[in-house]
Design a protein around this motif. Sequence first.
Motif, PDB file in Angstrom:
ATOM      1  N   ALA A 189      52.077  31.699  48.123  1.00 18.98           N
ATOM      2  CA  ALA A 189      52.159  31.786  46.964  1.00 18.98           C
ATOM      3  C   ALA A 189      51.170  30.622  46.178  1.00 18.98           C
ATOM      4  N   GLY A 190      51.076  30.839  44.762  1.00 22.63           N
ATOM      5  CA  GLY A 190      50.194  30.096  44.011  1.00 22.63           C
ATOM      6  C   GLY A 190      49.263  30.678  43.103  1.00 22.63           C
ATOM      7  N   VAL A 191      48.265  30.373  42.808  1.00 24.07           N
ATOM      8  CA  VAL A 191      47.206  30.891  41.904  1.00 24.07           C
ATOM      9  C   VAL A 191      46.773  32.265  42.555  1.00 24.07           C
ATOM     10  N   ARG A 192      46.874  33.229  41.578  1.00 28.21           N
ATOM     11  CA  ARG A 192      46.474  34.576  41.937  1.00 28.21           C
ATOM     12  C   ARG A 192      45.070  34.592  42.355  1.00 28.21           C
ATOM     13  N   LEU A 193      44.749  35.108  43.411  1.00 25.02           N
ATOM     14  CA  LEU A 193      43.309  35.513  43.828  1.00 25.02           C
ATOM     15  C   LEU A 193      42.901  37.032  43.449  1.00 25.02           C
ATOM     16  N   ILE A 194      41.799  37.196  42.909  1.00 25.54           N
ATOM     17  CA  ILE A 194      41.200  38.612  42.545  1.00 25.54           C
ATOM     18  C   ILE A 194      40.199  39.006  43.622  1.00 25.54           C
ATOM     19  N   THR A 195      40.166  39.825  44.202  1.00 24.28           N
ATOM     20  CA  THR A 195      38.710  40.263  45.129  1.00 24.28           C
ATOM     21  C   THR A 195      38.334  41.450  45.036  1.00 24.28           C
ATOM     22  N   ALA A 196      37.243  41.806  45.570  1.00 24.69           N
ATOM     23  CA  ALA A 196      36.811  43.169  45.297  1.00 24.69           C
ATOM     24  C   ALA A 196      37.858  44.416  45.608  1.00 24.69           C
ATOM     25  N   LYS A 197      38.754  44.001  46.638  1.00 23.50           N
ATOM     26  CA  LYS A 197      39.597  44.993  46.942  1.00 23.50           C
ATOM     27  C   LYS A 197      40.800  45.332  45.608  1.00 23.50           C
ATOM     28  N   ASN A 198      40.709  44.468  44.727  1.00 25.65           N
ATOM     29  CA  ASN A 198      41.645  44.653  43.700  1.00 25.65           C
ATOM     30  C   ASN A 198      40.870  45.493  42.451  1.00 25.65           C
ATOM     31  N   VAL A 199      39.627  45.423  42.484  1.00 28.87           N
ATOM     32  CA  VAL A 199      39.078  45.705  41.172  1.00 28.87           C
ATOM     33  C   VAL A 199      38.396  47.260  41.602  1.00 28.87           C
ATOM     34  N   LYS A 200      39.099  48.345  40.797  1.00 35.52           N
ATOM     35  CA  LYS A 200      38.747  49.493  41.057  1.00 35.52           C
ATOM     36  C   LYS A 200      38.056  50.016  39.650  1.00 35.52           C
ATOM     37  N   MET A 201      37.421  51.294  39.777  1.00 35.54           N
ATOM     38  CA  MET A 201      36.451  51.836  38.480  1.00 35.54           C
ATOM     39  C   MET A 201      37.424  51.933  37.085  1.00 35.54           C
ATOM     40  N   GLY A 202      37.295  50.776  36.425  1.00 40.86           N
ATOM     41  CA  GLY A 202      37.923  50.824  35.139  1.00 40.86           C
ATOM     42  C   GLY A 202      39.222  49.955  35.038  1.00 40.86           C
ATOM     43  N   PHE A 203      39.750  49.507  35.932  1.00 45.61           N
ATOM     44  CA  PHE A 203      41.240  48.766  36.190  1.00 45.61           C
ATOM     45  C   PHE A 203      41.352  48.050  37.287  1.00 45.61           C
ATOM     46  N   ILE A 204      41.909  47.044  37.235  1.00 45.42           N
ATOM     47  CA  ILE A 204      42.443  46.192  38.325  1.00 45.42           C
ATOM     48  C   ILE A 204      43.897  46.515  38.701  1.00 45.42           C
ATOM     49  N   GLN A 205      43.957  46.566  40.362  1.00 44.58           N
ATOM     50  CA  GLN A 205      45.129  46.790  40.815  1.00 44.58           C
ATOM     51  C   GLN A 205      45.745  45.671  41.391  1.00 44.58           C
TER      52      GLN A 205
ATOM     53  N   ASP B 276      46.176  27.723  46.687  1.00 44.43           N
ATOM     54  CA  ASP B 276      46.906  26.513  46.482  1.00 44.43           C
ATOM     55  C   ASP B 276      46.772  26.051  44.910  1.00 44.43           C
ATOM     56  N   PRO B 277      47.713  25.973  44.146  1.00 44.36           N
ATOM     57  CA  PRO B 277      47.303  25.710  42.608  1.00 44.36           C
ATOM     58  C   PRO B 277      46.800  24.144  42.509  1.00 44.36           C
ATOM     59  N   ALA B 278      46.955  23.267  43.435  1.00 49.77           N
ATOM     60  CA  ALA B 278      46.408  22.034  43.269  1.00 49.77           C
ATOM     61  C   ALA B 278      44.954  22.051  43.647  1.00 49.77           C
ATOM     62  N   ALA B 279      44.407  23.097  44.283  1.00 52.78           N
ATOM     63  CA  ALA B 279      42.948  23.379  44.383  1.00 52.78           C
ATOM     64  C   ALA B 279      42.167  23.963  43.402  1.00 52.78           C
ATOM     65  N   TYR B 280      42.875  24.391  42.576  1.00 56.68           N
ATOM     66  CA  TYR B 280      42.215  25.483  41.311  1.00 56.68           C
ATOM     67  C   TYR B 280      41.045  24.541  40.579  1.00 56.68           C
ATOM     68  N   ASP B 281      41.511  23.379  40.157  1.00 56.10           N
ATOM     69  CA  ASP B 281      40.275  22.800  39.366  1.00 56.10           C
ATOM     70  C   ASP B 281      38.868  22.426  40.341  1.00 56.10           C
ATOM     71  N   SER B 282      39.521  21.855  41.478  1.00 60.23           N
ATOM     72  CA  SER B 282      38.187  21.697  42.230  1.00 60.23           C
ATOM     73  C   SER B 282      37.665  22.696  42.906  1.00 60.23           C
ATOM     74  N   TRP B 283      38.160  24.029  42.940  1.00 63.11           N
ATOM     75  CA  TRP B 283      37.526  25.157  43.516  1.00 63.11           C
ATOM     76  C   TRP B 283      36.821  25.820  42.509  1.00 63.11           C
ATOM     77  N   MET B 284      37.070  25.830  41.134  1.00 58.87           N
ATOM     78  CA  MET B 284      36.594  26.797  40.061  1.00 58.87           C
ATOM     79  C   MET B 284      35.757  25.965  39.431  1.00 58.87           C
ATOM     80  N   THR B 285      34.632  25.342  40.091  1.00 54.20           N
ATOM     81  CA  THR B 285      33.567  24.578  39.737  1.00 54.20           C
ATOM     82  C   THR B 285      32.451  25.315  38.888  1.00 54.20           C
ATOM     83  N   ARG B 286      32.308  26.699  39.038  1.00 51.75           N
ATOM     84  CA  ARG B 286      31.160  27.374  38.335  1.00 51.75           C
ATOM     85  C   ARG B 286      31.688  27.902  37.155  1.00 51.75           C
TER      86      ARG B 286
END
Length: 409
Positions: A230-246, A254-264
């Motif tokens: 559980a934590g912050v949702r991860l979206i990968t290529a498996k979730n992205v379909k043509m025109g929508f996200i499943q 881990d929510p605690a790792a969000y800010d340090s991870w999303m540096t780009r």
Amino acid sequence: MKGWQTVRIGDVCEIKPSKRQARAALSDNDPVSFAPMGDLGIGQKYLSASDERPLSEVARSYTYFADGDVLLAKITPCFENGKLGIARHLKNGVGFGSSEFMVIRPGQELLAEYLYLFLDRDEFRQRGAKVMTGAVGHKRVPQEFVEASDIPLPPLEEQRRIVAVLDEAFAAIATATANAEKNLANARELFERCLADVFEAPSSDWIVEPLKANVRFIDYRGKTPPKREAGVRLITAKNVKMGFIQRQPEEFIDPAAYDSWMTRGFPRQGDVLFTTEAPLGNVAQLDTDEKVVIGQRLITMQPNPDRLNRTFLKYMLCSAPLQRAILEQATGATVSGIKAKLLKEISICYPRWMDEQLAIVERLDRLYDLSQSLADSAKTKIKRLESLKQSLLQRAFSGELTMREPLAA
């Protein structure tokens, strides 16, 4: 049910008949039918063997079967998907095939067609899936499960009647399903054709420029965040379909790792997500304002809001002209992908004025909603027809099948 009895399949069938039967009837050079797993259909009553080989070439390594045998795929996911069929019209009456076939030979008191219908039920597959053994990806339904499965056994004449009634009903269901699938394909084609009309021949006063000119790229490819339950949702290529996200599969970090991870850079609702490989070229807009992490094989695109509408960019990237341009820059022999530097150079074409972009988006949104409504209707019809088929099978093996069954789905 008069004259009916319940028996174990293993008591009225021979499972995995011996190859010695083929060797005793044929010489090494005699041709026999050969069927890999791909020849065994889903919802296809009879096996259609695609090849012939000399007996000596196949007798040692492959599974033996003969005319009238019922073949059941025992490995995942073929078993769960319903790969099943009756062997017939085999060369010299003999066939060999995949080692993942379970061969079931009915005795004299059991029709192969009746057994086929019994094994084609969702209830049988669901029970079998629960007892499969082996490593993940290589699980198999045990022979013991099939042998121990109880089958209602009416007299042969009643078996023939049940098979005839179901054959007639299933033929009508197959026709209705084919029509629904055609409607589904037409609904998809309707929108794709309209999309192509917009972008195949753009106005001469539209702006032409590389994608990178007014689009910011956020690229986390090559990075794999550690996952948790559980934590912050991860979206990968498996979730992205043509025109929508499943939603599925659901993965988290881990929510605690969000800010340090999303540096780009941080993705925002409405941003355009693009799959760079496996598969290449799926496009959708981020549909939530919750915090999310973007995984591998995905690029987040944030267009300059003063120049390029985000939904317009999504539709443009979905269109046939842009998909062709993307595929032309793809690399990789086994899995096609595109490098970010090549993607950034892809030429795009869009109206200079934002109100024209918004008018096109509004029109495409309406057409998309219409095509989705038509597609949803077709999908619902297909599901109802499959449910009707399974209902008829349940009634057949509980002795409740009448002479003529109405097709109402």
